[in-house]
Write an enzyme that holds these catalytic residues in place. Structure first.
Site, mmCIF file in Angstrom:
data_model
loop_
_atom_site.group_PDB
_atom_site.id
_atom_site.type_symbol
_atom_site.label_atom_id
_atom_site.label_comp_id
_atom_site.label_asym_id
_atom_site.label_seq_id
_atom_site.Cartn_x
_atom_site.Cartn_y
_atom_site.Cartn_z
ATOM 1 N N CYS A 115 0.819 -1.221 0.000
ATOM 2 C CA CYS A 115 0.000 0.000 0.000
ATOM 3 C C CYS A 115 0.845 1.260 0.000
ATOM 4 O O CYS A 115 0.701 2.120 -0.852
ATOM 5 C CB CYS A 115 -0.933 0.013 1.193
ATOM 6 S SG CYS A 115 -2.191 -1.236 1.050
ATOM 7 N N HIS A 116 1.715 1.388 0.986
ATOM 8 C CA HIS A 116 2.484 2.626 1.079
ATOM 9 C C HIS A 116 3.974 2.363 1.180
ATOM 10 O O HIS A 116 4.736 3.198 1.617
ATOM 11 C CB HIS A 116 1.984 3.477 2.251
ATOM 12 C CG HIS A 116 0.526 3.773 2.163
ATOM 13 N ND1 HIS A 116 -0.424 3.059 2.827
ATOM 14 C CD2 HIS A 116 -0.158 4.689 1.439
ATOM 15 C CE1 HIS A 116 -1.619 3.518 2.522
ATOM 16 N NE2 HIS A 116 -1.490 4.496 1.696
ATOM 17 N N GLY A 117 4.373 1.139 0.815
ATOM 18 C CA GLY A 117 5.792 0.849 0.656
ATOM 19 C C GLY A 117 6.604 0.627 1.919
ATOM 20 O O GLY A 117 7.819 0.802 1.896
ATOM 21 N N TYR B 295 -5.751 12.643 0.628
ATOM 22 C CA TYR B 295 -4.984 11.409 0.735
ATOM 23 C C TYR B 295 -3.512 11.679 0.408
ATOM 24 O O TYR B 295 -2.608 11.159 1.054
ATOM 25 C CB TYR B 295 -5.569 10.386 -0.243
ATOM 26 C CG TYR B 295 -5.123 8.958 -0.030
ATOM 27 C CD1 TYR B 295 -5.329 8.323 1.188
ATOM 28 C CD2 TYR B 295 -4.523 8.248 -1.057
ATOM 29 C CE1 TYR B 295 -4.937 7.009 1.361
ATOM 30 C CE2 TYR B 295 -4.135 6.936 -0.881
ATOM 31 C CZ TYR B 295 -4.347 6.322 0.326
ATOM 32 O OH TYR B 295 -3.963 5.023 0.493
#
Lengths: 151, 687
Positions: A115-117, B295
């Site tokens: 998802c965000h590494g 986001y």
């Protein structure tokens, strides 16, 4: 006073109900089928638990790191059970925003969160990326050499 | 709400009511006699557009709730059944799903309008803050609504967003458990989100009443930002504003219908056509387009708690705007510097939205940080500073003066730019998967593409044969019933043919009177039986990779179109990423693995599959399925036919959608034209 007391049931009802809590009781997992270098994923309380049978190389890598240099300092010894160093049991939920990291990926021979590494090492400790903490170790114990009880 | 009305109904019955409840007077003074500034431009019609959208969402939402099942095991299927089986269910669902996007699009225009013309300044601070509250409620509602279809993006979006609260020190974990009603996102979460998603729109409606009340106390702002002083400055709400709003709303409905009828999935994510699976995270989680700027702010800050705080601050800062910008001149029309910074701010927001859809790596992270700083700098540095150092141009004495001096500058070019920007902003989703290292599927000319697209009946029938003889060995088709084969817009079989087709299948039924399960021949009402009893069996029989159900596969797969293609797609109505991809994968198998690519044992090389290693062996070869109609029996033809068939299974009412779309467009264009000329006539003496 009365007002606050009346409010309590309305908030408390949102917490897990009795059946959900009951379903979250401890589970036993047989480790015999997991070969060295492999891992399995079991679900406990709706959460994926990774059980990795680590190789010698992975254990050495996890122990060679200077603990003080980690974002969330914790030694590998503190994250596994003594005498069962080859078994790593962690909750497979990224401590950033709750995605499920992929095992055997990333630069640290551990876990990689798509998802965000965020990247975790072979001890499930955060090494790189936005996650603030290591993958949590669920409460578990060895009931025999080849069986653990999670919960 | 502009003081006591002198309105007196003439009808004695109405008089009788009016003396007891002066509701007609209230309506008359608020929506008929109410004076509105005569220089309002079309940006002011977005208030009416938003009211219309709120009504639309409530009506379609209440109807959908009559057919929807809020249960983790049933929700996904119930949404599919709405689309497939409920009369006009596809229409209502598209209206509601696209409606959410339109609602947000309109609210962003409305907010930027307020920013540009200084509508938050004294005496309209409370009006503005009520607006910020409505916006916050909208975000909560939109988020919970997105969870309800219970697809992969629903589930993982819910996981990521609820986990934001775990950043709160000390109580974080307990709060998250409280929100979930369990130890992870699950059935209790879905249930309460459904309940709240039903409640919140009515709260929004309540705050909207306060918003309109506050508006009618302070009076409307206007493009010149000078208060109405004399009667010459205003016109009556009815007919002037009413007809103008009607024209604005009908233009907006045309835009809205473009999505409903021609590109209902343009703003959505293909992953949401895959049922929620708590064990697999999609490779790239993106929220819906309207949350993307926030986001991006969340992700650009490396610390979890700080990221969450920054994200919420980005919205909360709006509430303090009346005090951050203390400039006396309201409208940026007369503030040469502020005007430029405003447009820079708009670009910053759009770019943040673009970054929100990109993977968080490399240059995107750095750009995200720079833009986050710019976003906050606009509110916290630029506006306070400008209000001290800027010399505004002189404002007109009155609205009437401004109208007379008006040079016929039209906002049309800005409108066009804004629509393009909106499309860019919205379409960034598709871009996300662009960089996954697979070849782009070649575009195929499909008979069902475009505004008048129809399924090729022959291809549907041949595709069904290919599915039955080849695909059905491993893949289910569980959302399709045999009766569908005889329905309009489908393969064109008769009811008797569909029954005969069904009777070739063995369907498990029971228990019978002895309490035993038994098999019987299929009936038209039965669904295609799946080849494996459950996912685990499917996984075990196929080397660990369960063959996906094919009912929705052409909508559940996509590939990144990349900038600028997704903007062109908005105009060309290109919607066939899914079919292109499916057909390409069926033909993308190659014996020879190119150098530098390693394929694990038990997998096969496929040119178009992300990562190139696919567990499915080459399914089709030339001559494998016989065709009775003389079509070539080649892999290319098989792939095209079966993909056409699978497009139909994914959307059996596609032909009805496009046909109705055409009729609606003809009507809307005529109606909007009539509205335009009526508006011109009404306003003729006011200009």
């Amino acid at each position: 006073m009365g007002g606050v007391a009346t409010l309590w049931p309305f908030i408390s009802q949102m917490n897990p109900d009795a059946s959900t809590i009951a379903a979250g009781a401890p589970i036993e997992v047989d480790l015999t089928p997991v070969a060295e270098g492999q891992d399995i994923k079991v679900f406990w309380r709706g959460k994926p638990i990774y059980i990795s049978h680590r190789t010698k190389k992975q254990i050495e890598e996890a122990r060679a790191v200077n603990v003080a240099s980690l974002p969330d300092p914790q030694s590998d010894e503190a994250r596994v059970k003594a005498g069962h160093e080859q078994w790593l049991v962690v909750i497979g939920i990224c401590t950033h925003l709750g995605c499920i990291p992929i095992a055997h990926e990333g630069n640290y021979d551990g876990f990689f969160c798509p998802c965000h590494g965020s990247q975790y090492d072979s001890s499930g400790r955060i090494r790189q990326g936005p996650a603030p903490a290591n993958l949590p170790v669920p409460p578990y114990q060895f009931v025999s050499d080849t069986k653990i009880q999670i919960g | 709400m502009s003081g006591p009305s002198d309105y007196q109904p003439s009808n004695p019955a109405l008089k009788w009511i009016e003396r007891r409840l002066p509701i007609f007077g209230l309506m008359h003074s608020s929506f008929v006699a109410y004076p509105t500034p005569r220089n309002l431009n079309y940006w002011w019609t977005f208030g009416a557009i938003l009211s219309f959208m709120l009504g639309m969402q409530i009506v379609t939402g209440v109807i959908l709730a009559m057919h929807y099942t809020p249960h983790a095991d049933l929700a996904f299927r119930s949404v599919e059944l709405i689309v497939r089986d409920v009369n006009y269910g596809w229409l209502l669902r598209n209206m509601h799903a696209c409606g959410a996007s339109m609602f947000f699009f309109a609210v962003y225009v409305h907010m930027l309008r307020g920013l540009y013309y200084g509508s938050y300044k004294e005496p309209r601070e409370v009006l503005w803050i009520l607006g910020v509250i409505i916006y916050l409620l909208m975000m909560a509602t939109g988020f919970m609504g997105y969870v309800l279809p219970w697809g992969q993006m629903s589930f993982w979006g819910a996981t990521v967003i609820t986990n934001l609260f775990s950043a709160i020190p000390y109580f974080g974990e307990s709060i998250v458990t409280l929100l979930w009603g369990g130890y992870s996102v699950g059935n209790p979460t879905l249930n309460r989100f459904f309940s709240l998603h039903y409640l919140l729109p009515f709260l929004i409606a309540g705050v909207v009443v306060l918003h309109v009340w506050a508006l009618h106390v302070a009076g409307q702002n206007n493009p010149d930002g000078v208060e109405a002083k004399t009667e010459k400055d205003t016109v009556a709400f009815t007919p002037y504003a009413t007809i103008k709003d009607l024209f604005g709303v009908s233009c907006f409905v045309i835009f809205y219908s473009w999505f409903i009828f021609y590109m209902p999935n343009y703003l959505g994510d293909a992953d949401n056509y895959i049922p929620a699976n708590p064990g697999v995270t999609p490779p790239h989680i993106v929220p819906e387009w309207y949350y993307l700027p926030f986001y991006a702010i969340l992700r650009s800050i490396p610390n979890k708690l700080a990221g969450v705080i920054a994200m919420f601050s980005a919205i909360i800062v709006l509430a303090f705007l009346p005090w951050l910008d203390s400039a006396k001149t309201r409208s940026m029309k007369y503030r040469p510097l502020a005007k430029q910074f405003f447009w820079i701010f708009v670009v910053v927001c759009i770019l943040l939205g673009y970054l929100g859809a990109q993977p968080p790596e490399g240059i995107y992270v750095i750009a995200g940080r720079v833009l986050t700083v710019c976003y906050f700098a606009y509110f916290l540095i630029v506006l306070p500073l400008l209000s001290r150092i800027e010399t505004p141009r002189p404002v007109p004495n009155s609205i009437a003066d401004a109208v007379l001096a008006k040079g016929g500058k039209v906002a049309v070019s800005i409108a066009v730019a804004l629509v393009a920007a909106g499309a860019l902003f919205a379409g960034t989703l598709g871009d996300a998967r662009a960089s996954e290292g697979s070849d782009r599927p070649p575009g195929i000319k499909w008979s069902f593409a475009g505004p008048f697209g129809k399924f090729d009946r022959g291809a549907l029938q041949r595709g069904l044969k290919v599915y039955k003889e080849v695909c059905a060995n491993c893949h289910g088709l569980s959302y399709v019933a045999f009766r569908n084969l005889a329905e309009a817009g489908g393969p064109g079989y008769s009811v008797a043919q569909a029954s005969a087709f069904a009777s070739e299948y063995k369907i498990k039924d029971g228990p019978n009177d002895q309490g035993e399960m038994f098999e019987r021949p299929g009936r038209p009402a039965d669904y295609f039986p799946s080849p494996f009893p459950n996912e685990q069996a499917a996984r075990a029989a196929n080397g660990g990779a369960a063959p996906p159900d094919l009912s929705l596969i052409t909508k559940a797969r996509s590939y990144g179109r990349g900038f600028p293609w997704f903007i062109f797609d908005f105009f060309t109505q290109y919607q066939e990423q899914g079919p292109d991809y499916v057909a390409a994968v069926l033909q993308g198998f190659e014996e020879k693995v190119p150098e530098g690519v390693t394929i694990p044992e038990g997998s096969y090389f496929n040119k178009y599959f992300p990562g190139h290693a696919i567990k499915m062996p080459k399914p089709l070869s030339d001559g494998q399925v016989t065709y009775d109609d003389g079509s070539p029996t080649t892999v290319a033809q098989y792939a095209k036919d079966v993909t056409t068939f699978l497009m139909w299974t994914a959307e059996p009412h596609m032909e009805a959608r496009k046909q109705l779309g055409f009729q609606v467009f003809v009507f809307l264009i005529i109606f909007t034209g009539l509205m335009y000329f009526t508006k011109k006539k009404v306003w003729a003496d006011a200009h």
